[in-house]
Scaffold this motif. Structure first.
Motif, short mmCIF file in Angstrom:
data_model
loop_
_atom_site.label_atom_id
_atom_site.label_comp_id
_atom_site.label_asym_id
_atom_site.label_seq_id
_atom_site.Cartn_x
_atom_site.Cartn_y
_atom_site.Cartn_z
N ARG A 261 0.83 -1.21 0.00
CA ARG A 261 0.00 0.00 0.00
C ARG A 261 0.86 1.26 0.00
O ARG A 261 0.58 2.22 -0.72
CB ARG A 261 -0.91 -0.02 1.22
N ARG A 262 1.93 1.24 0.81
CA ARG A 262 2.82 2.41 0.84
C ARG A 262 3.49 2.63 -0.50
O ARG A 262 3.65 3.77 -0.95
CB ARG A 262 3.87 2.22 1.93
N ARG A 263 3.92 1.54 -1.14
CA ARG A 263 4.57 1.67 -2.45
C ARG A 263 3.59 2.18 -3.49
O ARG A 263 3.91 3.05 -4.32
CB ARG A 263 5.12 0.32 -2.89
N THR A 264 2.38 1.64 -3.49
CA THR A 264 1.38 2.01 -4.49
C THR A 264 0.92 3.45 -4.31
O THR A 264 0.70 4.17 -5.29
CB THR A 264 0.18 1.06 -4.41
N LEU A 265 0.74 3.86 -3.05
CA LEU A 265 0.20 5.19 -2.76
C LEU A 265 1.29 6.18 -2.35
O LEU A 265 1.04 7.11 -1.58
CB LEU A 265 -0.86 5.11 -1.66
N ARG A 266 2.50 5.98 -2.86
CA ARG A 266 3.60 6.87 -2.48
C ARG A 266 3.28 8.33 -2.81
O ARG A 266 3.53 9.23 -2.02
CB ARG A 266 4.87 6.44 -3.21
N TRP A 267 2.67 8.55 -3.98
CA TRP A 267 2.31 9.91 -4.39
C TRP A 267 1.26 10.52 -3.45
O TRP A 267 1.32 11.70 -3.10
CB TRP A 267 1.74 9.88 -5.81
N TYR A 268 0.31 9.70 -2.99
CA TYR A 268 -0.77 10.19 -2.13
C TYR A 268 -0.24 10.51 -0.73
O TYR A 268 -0.56 11.55 -0.15
CB TYR A 268 -1.86 9.13 -2.06
N ILE A 269 0.62 9.62 -0.19
CA ILE A 269 1.19 9.85 1.13
C ILE A 269 2.06 11.10 1.13
O ILE A 269 2.02 11.90 2.07
CB ILE A 269 1.98 8.61 1.57
N ALA A 270 2.84 11.29 0.05
CA ALA A 270 3.69 12.48 -0.03
C ALA A 270 2.86 13.76 -0.09
O ALA A 270 3.19 14.76 0.54
CB ALA A 270 4.59 12.37 -1.26
N SER A 271 1.74 13.71 -0.85
CA SER A 271 0.89 14.90 -0.94
C SER A 271 0.23 15.22 0.39
O SER A 271 0.10 16.39 0.77
CB SER A 271 -0.18 14.71 -2.03
N GLN A 272 -0.18 14.16 1.13
CA GLN A 272 -0.78 14.38 2.45
C GLN A 272 0.24 15.01 3.40
O GLN A 272 -0.10 15.89 4.20
CB GLN A 272 -1.27 13.04 3.00
N GLN A 273 1.49 14.54 3.32
CA GLN A 273 2.53 15.06 4.19
C GLN A 273 2.82 16.52 3.85
O GLN A 273 3.05 17.35 4.74
CB GLN A 273 3.80 14.21 4.04
N GLN A 274 2.79 16.84 2.55
CA GLN A 274 3.03 18.22 2.14
C GLN A 274 1.94 19.15 2.67
O GLN A 274 2.21 20.27 3.08
CB GLN A 274 3.10 18.31 0.62
N GLU A 275 0.69 18.67 2.67
CA GLU A 275 -0.41 19.49 3.19
C GLU A 275 -0.24 19.74 4.68
O GLU A 275 -0.54 20.82 5.17
CB GLU A 275 -1.74 18.78 2.91
N LYS A 276 0.26 18.72 5.41
CA LYS A 276 0.46 18.91 6.85
C LYS A 276 1.59 19.89 7.12
O LYS A 276 1.53 20.67 8.07
CB LYS A 276 0.79 17.56 7.50
N ASN A 277 2.64 19.83 6.28
CA ASN A 277 3.79 20.71 6.49
C ASN A 277 3.53 22.14 6.02
O ASN A 277 4.29 23.05 6.37
CB ASN A 277 5.02 20.16 5.76
N ALA A 278 2.48 22.31 5.18
CA ALA A 278 2.22 23.64 4.61
C ALA A 278 1.68 24.60 5.70
O ALA A 278 1.06 24.20 6.64
CB ALA A 278 1.19 23.52 3.49
#
Length: 278
Positions: A261-278
Motif C-alpha cells: 500500500r505504501r509503495r502504491t500510494l507513495r504519491w498520495y502519502i507524499a501529498s498528504q505530508q506536504q499538506e500537513k507541512n504547509a
C-alpha cells in the motif's frame, strides 16, 4: 555541502518521517524491539510454570520446531495460506468490479445497495455454518466463506472512492475528450485507489479471521483445524504452537500488504505530508 544535499524537500522529509512525525528508523526499530521484549517477558513469566495449560515458552518453541519438520504441519500451513491468498484475490477482484459498477451507475446502485448493506451487516463468521450446511465440508466451502466475508469492505470502499472523486479532474478529462477506458484508468481509479486499498486492508483482516473459523468447523486440514484438534486432545504445547504460527502469518500478511500500500500510494502519502507541512 552542496545546495542539493543541504535542502530537504517536503517529499524527502515525508519519506524520512513516519506517522506522528517520528523518524522512520525509530518506528522500524520499535516494530522490531517491542515484539522481542514481549517474547522475553513471556519467556520469563512462563519459565517456572507447572500449569499444563500455560506451558513454558521454551517448551512451546521446541514443539513448534519439531512440528515444522513434519509434512502434515507444512501441509496445514500451505492449505491455510493458499485459501487465504486465493480468497483475498477473488474478493478484491469482485469487490472492485462491483464497486465500480455501483459507483458509476446510480440507478443500479439505488436498487442493489440496500441488499448489499443487509448482507454486510451479518457477521462474517455467522455465514460459515450456512455454507457448511448447504455445500458441505471442503475447500470450496472455506474459499466461498472467506471470499464472501472479505468482499464487502472492498465493495463499500470502492463505491465511496468512485463517488468521492475530484469533480474538477472528471470535468477536465471530459473537456479533453478522454475515452471511457481512459477516464476510468487515468482519472477514476487513481483517485479512488486510497479508499480502495484501505478497504482491502480491512478485508484482509476479516478474511484471516474467517479463514480460522471456517477451518475449525468440521475441517480436517488447515492451521485452525490442527489447533482445535490439539486443544481437544490436550496436546497443549501443539495448540500454543499453532496459535503462534497463526499470529506470525497474520502479522506477515498485514506487513506485506502495508508495504504494498505504501509503495502504491507513495504519491498520495507524499501529498498528504506536504499538506500537513504547509
Amino acid at each position: 555541502m552542496s545546495l542539493t544535499t543541504s535542502i530537504q524537500t517536503p517529499s524527502r522529509l515525508a519519506r524520512r518521517r513516519g506517522q506522528g512525525g517520528l523518524p522512520r528508523g525509530v518506528l522500524v526499530a520499535a516494530e522490531i524491539i517491542v515484539p522481542i521484549l514481549l517474547l522475553c517477558g513471556w519467556w520469563i513469566a512462563s519459565a517456572a510454570s507447572t500449569n499444563p495449560f500455560f506451558p513454558p515458552l521454551q517448551v512451546i518453541l521446541q514443539r513448534l520446531w519439531r512440528l515444522a519438520q513434519t509434512p502434515t504441519f507444512l501441509l496445514d500451513v500451505a492449505s491455510s495460506v493458499g485459501n487465504l491468498v486465493l480468497s483475498f484475490v477473488l474478493a478484491s477482484a469482485i469487490g472492485v468490479l462491483l464497486g465500480l459498477l455501483l459507483g458509476l451507475v446510480r440507478p443500479l446502485s439505488w436498487l442493489v445497495e440496500p441488499t448489499v448493506h443487509f448482507f454486510r451487516a451479518i457477521p462474517p463468521v455467522a455465514l460459515v455454518p450456512i455454507f457448511v450446511s448447504l455445500i458441505g465440508f471442503g475447500t470450496e466451502t472455506r474459499i466461498l466463506s472467506i471470499t464472501l466475508a472479505a468482499v464487502f469492505p472492498i465493495l463499500i470502499s470502492t463505491i465511496d472512492g468512485v463517488r468521492a472523486g475530484e469533480p474538477t479532474l472528471d470535468m477536465v478529462s471530459r473537456v479533453y475528450r478522454f475515452s471511457g477506458p481512459e477516464r476510468l484508468f487515468s482519472v477514476m481509479l487513481p483517485a479512488a485507489s486510497p479508499r480502495i486499498l484501505s478497504g482491502m486492508q480491512v478485508s484482509l483482516i476479516t478474511a484471516f479471521v474467517v479463514m480460522i473459523a471456517s477451518e475449525m468447523l468440521g475441517s480436517s486440514t488447515g492451521l485452525g483445524a490442527a489447533t482445535l484438534l490439539a486443544q481437544q486432545s490436550f496436546a497443549i504445547p501443539d495448540m500454543w504452537a499453532g496459535i503462534l504460527v497463526l499470529g506470525i502469518i497474520g502479522y506477515a500478511a498485514t506487513a506485506l500488504f502495508t508495504l504494498f500500500r505504501r509503495r502504491t500510494l507513495r504519491w498520495y502519502i507524499a501529498s498528504q505530508q506536504q499538506e500537513k507541512n504547509a
